[in-house]
Design an enzyme around this catalytic site. Structure first.
Site, short mmCIF file in Angstrom:
data_model
loop_
_atom_site.label_atom_id
_atom_site.label_comp_id
_atom_site.label_asym_id
_atom_site.label_seq_id
_atom_site.Cartn_x
_atom_site.Cartn_y
_atom_site.Cartn_z
N ASP A 1 -0.16 5.01 0.98
CA ASP A 1 -0.32 6.09 1.99
C ASP A 1 -0.24 5.39 3.37
O ASP A 1 -0.96 4.61 3.84
CB ASP A 1 -1.63 6.82 1.84
CG ASP A 1 -1.93 7.64 0.94
OD1 ASP A 1 -0.79 7.49 -0.12
OD2 ASP A 1 -2.81 8.40 0.49
N ASP B 1 0.90 -1.18 0.19
CA ASP B 1 -0.07 -0.04 0.00
C ASP B 1 1.07 1.21 0.07
O ASP B 1 2.13 1.13 0.33
CB ASP B 1 -0.80 0.10 1.39
CG ASP B 1 -1.71 1.15 1.35
OD1 ASP B 1 -2.24 1.64 0.53
OD2 ASP B 1 -1.88 1.92 2.44
#
Length: 392
Positions: A180, A178
């Site tokens: 963020d 991922d």
């Protein structure tokens, strides 16, 4: 068709083996003597006021009988790392061995082996391997959720990650991240919102979505609507200097690439920054959401176009990348921090919640709370000395 699991079920003649990676929580010792690897406090850190008036635990005089303690709280036992030191001591390991033999019927001491992955004097990472007795139904998931293991972790200030010990545990070939709050420290949409004064509104929606309290796609569209009118492409160039990698990310990617890994970032954020970050790190794949730009190209409309990279889409991307590269799912490691990362963690050989939200830590296959993402290499059995050789 996506690659399928090829690991055979354990038979009576070949009992399963489990590896537990023990991490001492260097940044949060249970006493006043931190580990040498602990992050130093900044001179700007806020310190609590040393004022009796700030206490509300019944330890100061009060005229309100509802606040007066009827009896003093019962003190708990001293944390064991307080007694034996802020590292993984031999006493800690012995207690772990005893804990394992207590909760796994038939497990013999002689089947338990340990290896120091951090060979410093104050060792903070140890790998413990043990073979399960024939017909044992114990699983890594069951051990992680066992109350006795949780008590051991709490007493010794340890975090334990359990995995089935197969060749695929050590030889992964695809790492998916991922973006963020995982690869980077920021939530990009919150950073954009701060530029136009709607940070509080967007951040509240982001927080609820990452904790699984809101449907991700619906919450994303609500947040994007608040970005209507933001200048494009100026906003992306303004944001790039504000983006900070999480500690250890650059070194981790460097090490994985030297080991021949394929790498990918799957983000619920936006393509301009995700693509840029993928290029900066030299990642092989980058997928994110597409924001609609006004006809003159000068501003965002607050709308999205194309398929949304939500939880199920992330999972689908992992399956598709693995199939395209001819990589078994057991050879995939996925790292994320939000509820929308759980489905892609679930299809990987190793799914890791990195400094994740509490609800995500409870549901993820494994959790790693560390100041450095480079610690992920320990879960692959790569020692500190081997890491230094990879990065040399």
């Amino acid at each position: 068709m996506a690659p399928q699991s090829s690991i055979p079920a354990p038979s009576n003649s070949s009992p399963a083996s489990i590896v537990a990676t023990l991490f001492y929580k260097t940044d949060s010792p249970n006493h006043a003597h931190p580990h040498a690897d602990a992050s130093p406090h900044s001179p700007t850190d806020h310190l609590p006021e040393a004022s009796l008036s700030s206490l509300n635990d019944g330890s100061v005089p009060t005229s309100n009988m509802q606040e007066y303690p009827l009896e003093p709280p019962t003190p708990g036992p001293d944390p064991l790392d307080h007694l034996y030191g802020s590292y993984i001591s031999q006493s800690c390991l012995t207690d772990f061995f005893v804990t394992l033999t207590t909760i796994i019927p038939g497990l013999e001491d002689s089947s338990i082996e340990s290896r120091r992955l951090d060979n410093s004097k104050l060792c903070r990472v140890v790998e413990v391997t043990f073979s399960l007795p024939a017909q044992s139904s114990v699983t890594p998931e069951g051990l992680r959720q066992d109350e006795t293991i949780s008590r051991f972790e709490h007493q010794w200030n340890i975090e334990a990650v359990f995995q089935t010990n197969t060749i695929y545990r050590r030889y992964k070939r695809l790492a998916v991240f991922d973006m963020d709050s995982t690869l980077i420290q920021q939530e990009v949409i919150d950073e954009i919102a701060s530029l136009i004064g709607v940070e509080a509104e967007v951040s509240a929606i982001t927080h609820a979505a990452m904790n699984g309290e809101l449907d991700f796609e619906a919450s994303l569209r609500r947040r994007c609507a608040l970005l209507k009118g933001v200048r494009n492409p100026d906003v992306w160039e303004t944001l790039k200097p504000r983006i900070t990698l999480n500690h250890g990310v650059a070194d981790l990617i460097k090490a994985l690439k030297r080991l021949g890994y394929k790498t990918a970032v799957l983000s619920g954020g936006f393509t301009p920054l995700t693509g840029w970050m993928g290029q900066q790190l030299g990642l092989d794949y980058a997928f994110a959401n597409h924001l609609v730009v006004s006809d003159d190209g000068l501003s965002l409309t607050g709308e999205l176009t194309g398929e949304i990279v939500h939880a199920e889409k992330k999972r689908q991307h992992v399956l598709e990348i693995a199939e395209k590269e001819g990589i078994l799912l057991e050879q995939v490691v996925v790292v994320g921090d939000g509820a929308n990362d759980l489905p892609m963690m679930g299809v990987a050989g190793l799914g890791v919640a990195f400094n994740a939200k509490p609800k995500v830590q409870m549901q993820a296959p494994a959790r790693l709370n560390s100041k450095s993402m480079l610690d992920l290499l320990y879960l692959l059995g790569i020692s500190k000395e081997e890491q230094e050789a990879l990065l040399g």
